[in-house]
Design an enzyme around this catalytic site. Sequence first.
Site, short mmCIF file in Angstrom:
data_model
loop_
_atom_site.label_atom_id
_atom_site.label_comp_id
_atom_site.label_asym_id
_atom_site.label_seq_id
_atom_site.Cartn_x
_atom_site.Cartn_y
_atom_site.Cartn_z
N LYS A 151 0.95 -1.06 -0.02
CA LYS A 151 -0.31 0.37 -0.41
C LYS A 151 1.04 1.48 -0.53
O LYS A 151 0.72 1.32 1.65
CB LYS A 151 -0.89 0.17 1.26
CG LYS A 151 -2.04 0.42 0.91
CD LYS A 151 -2.53 1.92 0.86
CE LYS A 151 -1.64 3.01 2.44
NZ LYS A 151 -1.77 4.26 1.89
N GLU A 186 9.45 1.20 11.20
CA GLU A 186 10.26 2.08 10.93
C GLU A 186 9.65 3.57 10.97
O GLU A 186 8.98 3.86 9.66
CB GLU A 186 11.06 1.84 9.92
CG GLU A 186 11.96 2.90 9.44
CD GLU A 186 12.13 3.60 9.08
OE1 GLU A 186 11.84 3.91 7.63
OE2 GLU A 186 12.53 4.78 9.95
N CYS A 211 13.26 10.42 7.91
CA CYS A 211 13.19 10.28 9.38
C CYS A 211 14.40 10.01 9.82
O CYS A 211 14.57 10.33 11.09
CB CYS A 211 13.26 8.24 9.13
SG CYS A 211 14.00 7.76 8.50
N GLU A 216 8.90 15.75 15.80
CA GLU A 216 9.39 15.83 14.65
C GLU A 216 8.15 16.87 13.41
O GLU A 216 7.94 16.84 13.55
CB GLU A 216 9.39 14.03 13.59
CG GLU A 216 9.64 13.73 12.60
CD GLU A 216 9.89 12.71 11.61
OE1 GLU A 216 8.88 11.85 12.09
OE2 GLU A 216 10.75 11.92 12.25
N1 LIG Z 1 9.54 7.94 9.98
C1 LIG Z 1 8.83 8.23 8.15
O1 LIG Z 1 10.15 7.67 7.61
C2 LIG Z 1 8.07 9.18 8.18
C3 LIG Z 1 7.68 8.92 6.95
C4 LIG Z 1 6.56 9.70 6.98
C5 LIG Z 1 6.04 10.39 7.22
N2 LIG Z 1 6.52 10.37 8.96
C6 LIG Z 1 6.20 11.29 9.95
O2 LIG Z 1 4.57 11.50 10.08
C7 LIG Z 1 3.95 13.12 9.94
C8 LIG Z 1 2.74 12.35 8.78
O3 LIG Z 1 3.53 12.36 7.17
P1 LIG Z 1 2.23 11.27 7.28
O4 LIG Z 1 0.23 11.61 7.49
O5 LIG Z 1 1.73 11.07 5.26
O6 LIG Z 1 2.69 10.23 7.07
P2 LIG Z 1 1.24 8.69 7.70
O7 LIG Z 1 2.67 7.64 8.88
O8 LIG Z 1 0.16 9.24 8.41
O9 LIG Z 1 1.51 7.44 6.11
C9 LIG Z 1 2.52 6.67 6.03
C10 LIG Z 1 1.76 5.40 5.66
O10 LIG Z 1 0.70 5.34 6.24
C11 LIG Z 1 -0.39 5.06 6.17
N3 LIG Z 1 -1.49 5.55 6.80
C12 LIG Z 1 -1.83 6.00 7.29
N4 LIG Z 1 -2.82 6.37 8.92
C13 LIG Z 1 -2.80 4.49 8.56
C14 LIG Z 1 -4.09 3.94 8.91
N5 LIG Z 1 -4.56 4.64 10.50
N6 LIG Z 1 -3.80 2.31 9.17
C15 LIG Z 1 -3.10 2.60 8.11
N7 LIG Z 1 -1.87 3.11 7.50
C16 LIG Z 1 -2.28 3.87 7.40
C17 LIG Z 1 -0.35 6.18 4.64
O11 LIG Z 1 -1.76 5.64 3.60
C18 LIG Z 1 0.70 6.07 4.45
O12 LIG Z 1 1.32 4.82 3.48
C19 LIG Z 1 5.58 13.39 9.23
O13 LIG Z 1 5.45 15.19 9.07
C20 LIG Z 1 6.23 12.70 9.16
O14 LIG Z 1 6.48 13.93 10.58
C21 LIG Z 1 7.50 10.56 9.03
O1 LIG Z 2 11.88 7.38 5.93
C1 LIG Z 2 12.77 6.35 5.58
C2 LIG Z 2 14.33 7.39 5.79
O2 LIG Z 2 13.87 9.29 5.70
C3 LIG Z 2 15.76 6.39 5.00
C4 LIG Z 2 16.73 7.50 5.44
O3 LIG Z 2 16.43 8.77 5.99
C5 LIG Z 2 17.27 7.24 4.41
O4 LIG Z 2 17.74 6.51 4.45
C6 LIG Z 2 18.17 8.91 3.93
O5 LIG Z 2 19.02 8.12 3.15
#
Ligand SMILES: NC(=O)c1ccc[n+]([C@@H]2O[C@H](COP(=O)([O-])OP(=O)(O)OC[C@H]3O[C@@H](n4cnc5c(N)ncnc54)[C@H](O)[C@@H]3O)[C@@H](O)[C@H]2O)c1
Ligand SMILES: O=CC(=O)C[C@H](O)[C@H](O)CO
Length: 499
Positions: free
Chosen positions: A195, A270, A304, A401
């Site tokens: 997804k 992650e 991240c 974050e």
């Molecule tokens: N650590 C990371 O790699 C990472 C990546 C994206 C976002 N973020 C953080 O999250 C914040 C919000 O971003 P976002 O809303 O796009 O991320 P999110 O976590 O909401 O979305 C990530 C994925 O999860 C899915 N998702 C969302 N709600 C869900 C649920 N209830 N059940 C199952 N799947 C679900 C989304 O469709 C998407 O595919 C960002 O501002 C950032 O701080 C972190």
């Molecule tokens: O969501 C995961 C990441 O953002 C991965 C790392 O930040 C990336 O590997 C940076 O190069």
Amino acid sequence: MNIAVRKPLLGSALSGFLGQNRKILIDGKWVQAQNGQTFEVEDPATQEIIAHVPLGDKADIDLAVAAARRAFDSGPWSRMSPGERSRIVWKLGDLLEKYADEFAELEALDNGKPVTNARKGDVQGSIEMFRYMAGWATRLNGETIQVSSPGNWHAYTLREPVGVVGQIIPWNFPLMMAAWKLAPALASGCTIVLKPAEQTPLSALRFGELIQEAGIPDGVVNIVTGFGETAGAALAAHPDVDKVAFTGSTEVGKIIVRAAAGNLKRVSLELGGKSPAIVFPDADLDLAIAGTADAIFYNQGQCCTAGSRLFAHKSVYDKVVAGVAAAAGKLKIGHGLDPTVNLGPLVSKEQHDRVKGFLDSGRKEGAEVVTGGKIAGNQGYFVEPTVLAKTNRDMRVVREEIFGPVVCVQSFDDDSLEAVAKFANDTEYGLQASVWTRNLKTAHMMARKIKAGTICINTHNYGDPAWPFGGYKQSGWGREMGKEVMEHYTETKSVAARL
Ligand SMILES: NC(=O)c1ccc[n+]([C@@H]2O[C@H](COP(=O)([O-])OP(=O)(O)OC[C@H]3O[C@@H](n4cnc5c(N)ncnc54)[C@H](O)[C@@H]3O)[C@@H](O)[C@H]2O)c1
Ligand SMILES: O=CC(=O)C[C@H](O)[C@H](O)CO
């Protein structure tokens, strides 16, 4: 800051891909969503609609999981010879390399990131991921066990694929996050429902065409686009999914855990981070300034592992702050498809508004804006690369974050490593940290003291398919990459035979 957003011409291959009605991949067939609905996909630099993709929901997830289950149980993939499976996974890397420039353009258009970063980072990283994980397909061996039970026994273990896997990925590295998930799952013989994030579904759908071109049997990989609260939630809760792998926000990670509890499916996460970058007085300052600037401005800070808390010793603080601010000023902001651009837009209006909210709160809480601090341009989701000084642990911008090109700088004067490590560990996250020093003892003692899953020394945002990646504390469960990721896609079965 005014920026001229000029959308460069698309390559012919990409124009062709975008010109077709997008469909989702279920059981080897490209189909519409059951509800017949679609949702819009936007170019975040121009706000133009570039595609419509199926609005998949529970009904489509049910069909995809059923297809994955049939494919797993009937065995064309899970029971394929490891050598043949390895060859096909490796071929996915070769096909990505063949179409690398098209994928780089697609990521730049869909996510907004600079096309040069997409090619060198996202696409190349994905190619290497499939090639590395292909090797694990032929290395998933058990072992014989010397047991001490009375009598004669033949005891051993087997490594078996965990089964049907649900994979939910974010929008910051759309293709690379798909590769991080698909490659080990395929290498281990699992079948998959992927997804993608609703903000950036296109490269996953294009990759579905490579899945078929590589000869992966129908139903082994299914790709359903849709929103998190519907399609994602249905996948995380599905009773016939054996494992869910998630990358995204910590908030949603907790939702996934609760949803997965229904059938106690395996879970790997992650999640978010608030990674410290620590510059010691003896650091190579040219390297440290360039490296800590890139740690926050790379991928528009939507990493991240972004180095969003910068700690500089008081003796070098002014030079480091000035240097990172100068680096911010040299970034060319514009459309990701422009190969001369270094900083693209944020991925969506929602993300743009979120980061703007943090900039406003930082000012209100007393942070000093050294550079940036505002949204940029009057089209697209651009934010100025921002350095906030005079920040402290009580500010939202330091605790939460942000996921944008915003770094909070703090100085430290206590030369004890314990004290510095305390600063670094003062967060609910624990994904990455970087230590900038020429002193080997400082570097490796800090690596031991910092509570994070990945430690970088004189670099940041490091990644390699062989290097286990994951978080301490609320940055996640488990590890991507390395041999460790194979633990998440296999079960160990113990066998004891009385002789
Ligand atoms: N650590 C990371 O790699 C990472 C990546 C994206 C976002 N973020 C953080 O999250 C914040 C919000 O971003 P976002 O809303 O796009 O991320 P999110 O976590 O909401 O979305 C990530 C994925 O999860 C899915 N998702 C969302 N709600 C869900 C649920 N209830 N059940 C199952 N799947 C679900 C989304 O469709 C998407 O595919 C960002 O501002 C950032 O701080 C972190
Ligand atoms: O969501 C995961 C990441 O953002 C991965 C790392 O930040 C990336 O590997 C940076 O190069």
